[in-house]
Design a protein around this motif. Structure first.
Motif, PDB file in Angstrom:
ATOM      1  N   PHE A  47       0.894  -1.383  -0.156  1.00  0.00           N
ATOM      2  CA  PHE A  47      -0.015  -0.126  -0.039  1.00  0.00           C
ATOM      3  C   PHE A  47       0.861   1.278  -0.110  1.00  0.00           C
ATOM      4  O   PHE A  47       0.545   2.249  -0.753  1.00  0.00           O
ATOM      5  CB  PHE A  47      -0.754   0.007   1.035  1.00  0.00           C
ATOM      6  N   TYR A  48       2.076   1.184   0.718  1.00  0.00           N
ATOM      7  CA  TYR A  48       2.813   2.453   0.619  1.00  0.00           C
ATOM      8  C   TYR A  48       3.505   2.634  -0.696  1.00  0.00           C
ATOM      9  O   TYR A  48       3.698   3.913  -0.896  1.00  0.00           O
ATOM     10  CB  TYR A  48       3.945   2.335   1.840  1.00  0.00           C
ATOM     11  N   ARG A  49       3.868   1.639  -1.340  1.00  0.00           N
ATOM     12  CA  ARG A  49       4.558   1.711  -2.735  1.00  0.00           C
ATOM     13  C   ARG A  49       3.369   2.403  -3.566  1.00  0.00           C
ATOM     14  O   ARG A  49       3.867   3.040  -4.611  1.00  0.00           O
ATOM     15  CB  ARG A  49       5.206   0.691  -3.139  1.00  0.00           C
ATOM     16  N   ARG A  50       2.263   2.430  -3.335  1.00  0.00           N
ATOM     17  CA  ARG A  50       1.213   2.637  -4.216  1.00  0.00           C
ATOM     18  C   ARG A  50       0.732   4.275  -3.622  1.00  0.00           C
ATOM     19  O   ARG A  50      -0.328   4.769  -4.152  1.00  0.00           O
ATOM     20  CB  ARG A  50      -0.104   1.818  -4.383  1.00  0.00           C
ATOM     21  N   SER A  51       1.170   4.771  -2.625  1.00  0.00           N
ATOM     22  CA  SER A  51       0.760   5.990  -2.301  1.00  0.00           C
ATOM     23  C   SER A  51       1.796   7.075  -2.142  1.00  0.00           C
ATOM     24  O   SER A  51       2.357   7.417  -3.275  1.00  0.00           O
ATOM     25  CB  SER A  51       0.106   5.819  -0.757  1.00  0.00           C
ATOM     26  N   PHE A  52       2.420   7.332  -0.917  1.00  0.00           N
ATOM     27  CA  PHE A  52       3.494   8.406  -0.754  1.00  0.00           C
ATOM     28  C   PHE A  52       4.951   7.823  -1.101  1.00  0.00           C
ATOM     29  O   PHE A  52       5.655   8.627  -1.264  1.00  0.00           O
ATOM     30  CB  PHE A  52       3.697   8.717   0.759  1.00  0.00           C
ATOM     31  N   LEU A  53       4.979   6.626  -1.555  1.00  0.00           N
ATOM     32  CA  LEU A  53       6.213   6.134  -2.162  1.00  0.00           C
ATOM     33  C   LEU A  53       6.139   6.090  -3.708  1.00  0.00           C
ATOM     34  O   LEU A  53       7.165   5.380  -4.344  1.00  0.00           O
ATOM     35  CB  LEU A  53       6.871   4.845  -1.335  1.00  0.00           C
ATOM     36  N   SER A  54       5.138   6.414  -4.225  1.00  0.00           N
ATOM     37  CA  SER A  54       5.109   6.258  -5.707  1.00  0.00           C
ATOM     38  C   SER A  54       5.717   7.433  -6.470  1.00  0.00           C
ATOM     39  O   SER A  54       5.744   6.972  -7.658  1.00  0.00           O
ATOM     40  CB  SER A  54       3.350   6.341  -5.971  1.00  0.00           C
ATOM     41  N   GLY A  55       6.102   8.281  -5.885  1.00  0.00           N
ATOM     42  CA  GLY A  55       7.132   9.221  -6.686  1.00  0.00           C
ATOM     43  C   GLY A  55       6.003  10.451  -7.020  1.00  0.00           C
ATOM     44  O   GLY A  55       6.450  11.400  -7.543  1.00  0.00           O
ATOM     45  N   ARG A  66      12.788  10.303   1.679  1.00  0.00           N
ATOM     46  CA  ARG A  66      14.280  10.306   0.840  1.00  0.00           C
ATOM     47  C   ARG A  66      14.946   8.900   0.551  1.00  0.00           C
ATOM     48  O   ARG A  66      15.573   8.744  -0.509  1.00  0.00           O
ATOM     49  CB  ARG A  66      15.205  11.147   1.677  1.00  0.00           C
ATOM     50  N   GLN A  67      15.010   8.134   1.560  1.00  0.00           N
ATOM     51  CA  GLN A  67      15.693   6.926   1.328  1.00  0.00           C
ATOM     52  C   GLN A  67      14.920   5.937   0.516  1.00  0.00           C
ATOM     53  O   GLN A  67      15.088   4.851  -0.191  1.00  0.00           O
ATOM     54  CB  GLN A  67      15.986   6.250   2.742  1.00  0.00           C
ATOM     55  N   GLY A  68      13.551   6.113   0.090  1.00  0.00           N
ATOM     56  CA  GLY A  68      13.109   5.364  -0.861  1.00  0.00           C
ATOM     57  C   GLY A  68      12.541   3.920  -0.393  1.00  0.00           C
ATOM     58  O   GLY A  68      12.056   3.245  -1.383  1.00  0.00           O
ATOM     59  N   ALA A  94      10.161   1.650   2.036  1.00  0.00           N
ATOM     60  CA  ALA A  94       8.980   1.325   3.052  1.00  0.00           C
ATOM     61  C   ALA A  94       9.236   0.682   4.606  1.00  0.00           C
ATOM     62  O   ALA A  94       8.586   0.987   5.371  1.00  0.00           O
ATOM     63  CB  ALA A  94       7.929   0.429   2.533  1.00  0.00           C
ATOM     64  N   LYS A  95      10.608   0.271   4.642  1.00  0.00           N
ATOM     65  CA  LYS A  95      10.898  -0.326   6.061  1.00  0.00           C
ATOM     66  C   LYS A  95      10.844   0.856   7.458  1.00  0.00           C
ATOM     67  O   LYS A  95      10.060   0.403   8.238  1.00  0.00           O
ATOM     68  CB  LYS A  95      12.242  -0.544   6.120  1.00  0.00           C
ATOM     69  N   PRO A  96      11.177   1.966   7.260  1.00  0.00           N
ATOM     70  CA  PRO A  96      10.808   2.840   8.523  1.00  0.00           C
ATOM     71  C   PRO A  96       9.310   3.059   8.922  1.00  0.00           C
ATOM     72  O   PRO A  96       9.122   3.243   9.804  1.00  0.00           O
ATOM     73  CB  PRO A  96      11.789   4.063   8.279  1.00  0.00           C
ATOM     74  N   PHE A  97       8.695   3.450   7.374  1.00  0.00           N
ATOM     75  CA  PHE A  97       7.143   3.549   7.827  1.00  0.00           C
ATOM     76  C   PHE A  97       6.495   2.396   8.375  1.00  0.00           C
ATOM     77  O   PHE A  97       5.632   2.399   9.253  1.00  0.00           O
ATOM     78  CB  PHE A  97       6.540   3.856   6.574  1.00  0.00           C
ATOM     79  N   VAL A  98       6.809   1.177   7.987  1.00  0.00           N
ATOM     80  CA  VAL A  98       6.261  -0.221   8.444  1.00  0.00           C
ATOM     81  C   VAL A  98       6.699  -0.140  10.044  1.00  0.00           C
ATOM     82  O   VAL A  98       5.777  -0.605  10.711  1.00  0.00           O
ATOM     83  CB  VAL A  98       6.707  -1.295   7.617  1.00  0.00           C
TER      84      VAL A  98
END
Length: 528
Positions: free
Chosen positions: A336-344, A383-385, A387-391
């Motif tokens: 879910f994160y890669r499709r939202s705020f980590l999508s660019g 910045r680091q791109g 999802a680990k810290p957000f998880v």
């Protein structure tokens, strides 16, 4: 190809074979042919089947066969449609059908109630035919208008998340990791109060106290330090991060920056989770705490069913689902994160965080100044791109913290080794001591906050009665903390009382021999 087709009799050949045998009545008597038909039967067009006839043989092409096949299928489908229509009319529309018998009376009642509309029609128009046409035209017009309005709306242009060059100040921790920080306000040698701010989810060190003025920090002599949590911004990630390590990072940061005295904490939203941890594991280093819209674990075991129900009912289904995943299947969160705020792409905050906002918060987040800070802060956060810290942050929020909030309440603890010691402790105070967090705790809660509902603060006030709660009517989650000069002044006034400015050199020499006393009723700390 033509030779192959000759082996297959065409419909003309079959008709000719029938004509050669002659037509007969049922009694066997021949049917006389008309002169036209006889001539046609003897025409050279109808040759013999075996090809021995005198005349040229006619061959049916593939195109004629396909055309005939399509025509026959069309006729069959037409007959089928007519049959279905007859079946529907006989079973559903007829007066004896079940549907008509069931709907006859209700339809008659509705028609009777709406009969006054017939007066709007011309006298020569039958309502049975006029009203269906009117309704049909109305629906078509409505569909056309909605279609055109959707296309007339301006399509928002998605902003791209930019990558900025690194430039943060960093300190090295005892375990070798680097922690990025930002420092505002007065210098270390002149600071009267040190205030450390851990940021919230989807944020960074750049947030701090959004929009706080340097003049206000100077007026109260405050040194404001905000930092990136591990894995956020320019801080190195932690291999096994928990709330205990988060509190240790805060203490190590203070030591690396030369903060040897007790410091103040400010926790906003989910950043308050790290403030609770520092209060629990290093209470002797904390002078006091300020919290704005503080979040707690939604699964806090000391909450009553009513308090938990009031908290959960304020959240959207998507947010509840994210909490459920973080607690049960955190490995699915990166999807879910890669499709939202980590999508660019940069999208509205309320969509990414699955939150609903009140009117005042909606007004705040549309301000251009807020949008600029939000974009820059988000860009630094991701910045680091990864999802680990957000998880990790989401899991920490809903997991067992290792302590409960009632532990911060001041209470008496007596050393008892048995029943006799317990009876003696009732009459003697020598074996008893006060435990809990005996420092000032100030909480600001917007009553129109839909991200951190007021029920959370009500629970905190119940289990920590020593906390001072400032309830803010008509304020939301962002309106009191972001770019509100008067609000920031009220916070500093509650924490530090009267502004005294930074420490001067003569004042430092005077206070060298004075040790500050901080107790439960203290609301400030003085630099030694």
């Amino acid at each position: 190809m033509e030779e192959m087709r000759r082996g297959v009799p065409t419909w003309q050949d079959e008709l000719a074979s029938l004509m050669d045998g002659g037509l007969q009545y049922d009694d066997g008597s021949p049917i006389p042919l008309t002169p036209g038909s006889e001539s046609r039967s003897k025409s050279p067009t109808f040759g013999s089947v075996d090809g021995s006839g005198s005349g040229s043989e006619s061959v049916e092409s593939l195109k004629d066969q396909v055309t005939g096949f399509i025509k026959s299928w069309g006729e069959m489908l037409l007959d089928l449609a007519i049959g279905c229509k007859d079946v529907v009319q006989q079973t559903l529309v007829s007066e004896d059908s079940v549907v008509v018998r069931k709907l006859r009376k209700p339809a008659a009642k509705v028609a009777k109630k709406l009969s006054f509309l017939n007066e709007l029609l011309p006298e020569d128009r039958d309502p049975v035919h006029a009203w269906p046409v009117i309704v049909f035209v109305f629906l078509i017009a409505l569909a056309v208008l909605s279609f055109s309005s959707e296309h007339e709306k301006s399509v928002p242009v998605l902003k791209k998340i930019r990558l900025h060059p690194p430039g943060a100040s960093r300190v090295q921790l005892p375990d070798g990791r680097y922690l990025a920080y930002q420092e505002l306000g007065v210098s270390a040698d002149r600071a009267r109060y040190s205030l450390i701010v851990p940021h919230s989810f989807l944020s960074s060190r750049l947030a701090g106290i959004p929009g706080v003025k340097e003049s206000l920090l100077e007026e109260y002599g405050v040194r404001l330090v905000s930092y990136d949590l591990p894995g956020f911004g320019e801080s190195d990630p932690h291999r096994a991060r928990n709330l205990s390590s988060s509190a240790s990072d805060m203490i190590d940061l203070a030591a690396a920056l030369g903060i040897v005295d007790k410091f103040w904490l400010l926790g906003y939203s989910s950043g308050s989770m790290h403030a609770w941890a520092a209060m629990r594991y290093f209470p002797d280093r904390i002078a006091g705490v300020a919290m704005l819209a503080p979040m707690i674990s939604p699964y806090e075991p000391s909450m009553t069913k009513e308090e938990m129900a009031k908290t959960w009912e304020q959240w959207l289904r998507k947010r509840k689902f994210i909490y459920f995943l973080a607690r049960r299947w955190p490995s699915l969160l990166p999807f879910f994160y890669r499709r939202s705020f980590l999508s660019g792409n940069l999208e509205p905050m309320d969509q990414w965080m699955s939150i609903s906002l009140g009117e005042k918060d909606k007004h705040v987040i549309t301000d251009p100044v807020f949008e600029d800070l939000y974009q820059r802060n988000l860009e630094e956060s991701v910045r680091q791109g990864t999802a680990k810290p957000f998880v990790e942050e989401a899991v920490l929020h809903v997991s067992n913290w290792g302590f409960n909030l009632p532990e911060f309440s001041m209470r008496k603890k007596c050393k008892t080794n048995g029943v006799l010691s317990w009876l003696m402790s009732m009459y003697s105070e020598s074996e008893c001591e006060l435990i809990g967090f005996g420092k000032p705790i100030h909480i600001w809660q917007g009553m129109d906050d839909r991200v951190t509902p007021p029920s959370v603060t009500d629970y905190i006030s119940r289990v920590i009665p020593e906390a001072t709660v400032h309830r803010l009517p008509n304020e939301g989650h962002f309106s009191y903390f972001f770019f509100c000069d008067e609000c920031h002044k009220q916070i500093f006034s509650a924490l530090f009382r009267q502004p005294q400015g930074p420490i001067e050199l003569s004042e430092q020499r005077t206070e060298t021999h004075k040790q500050p006393e901080i107790g439960l009723s203290d609301t400030s700390t003085t630099k030694e």
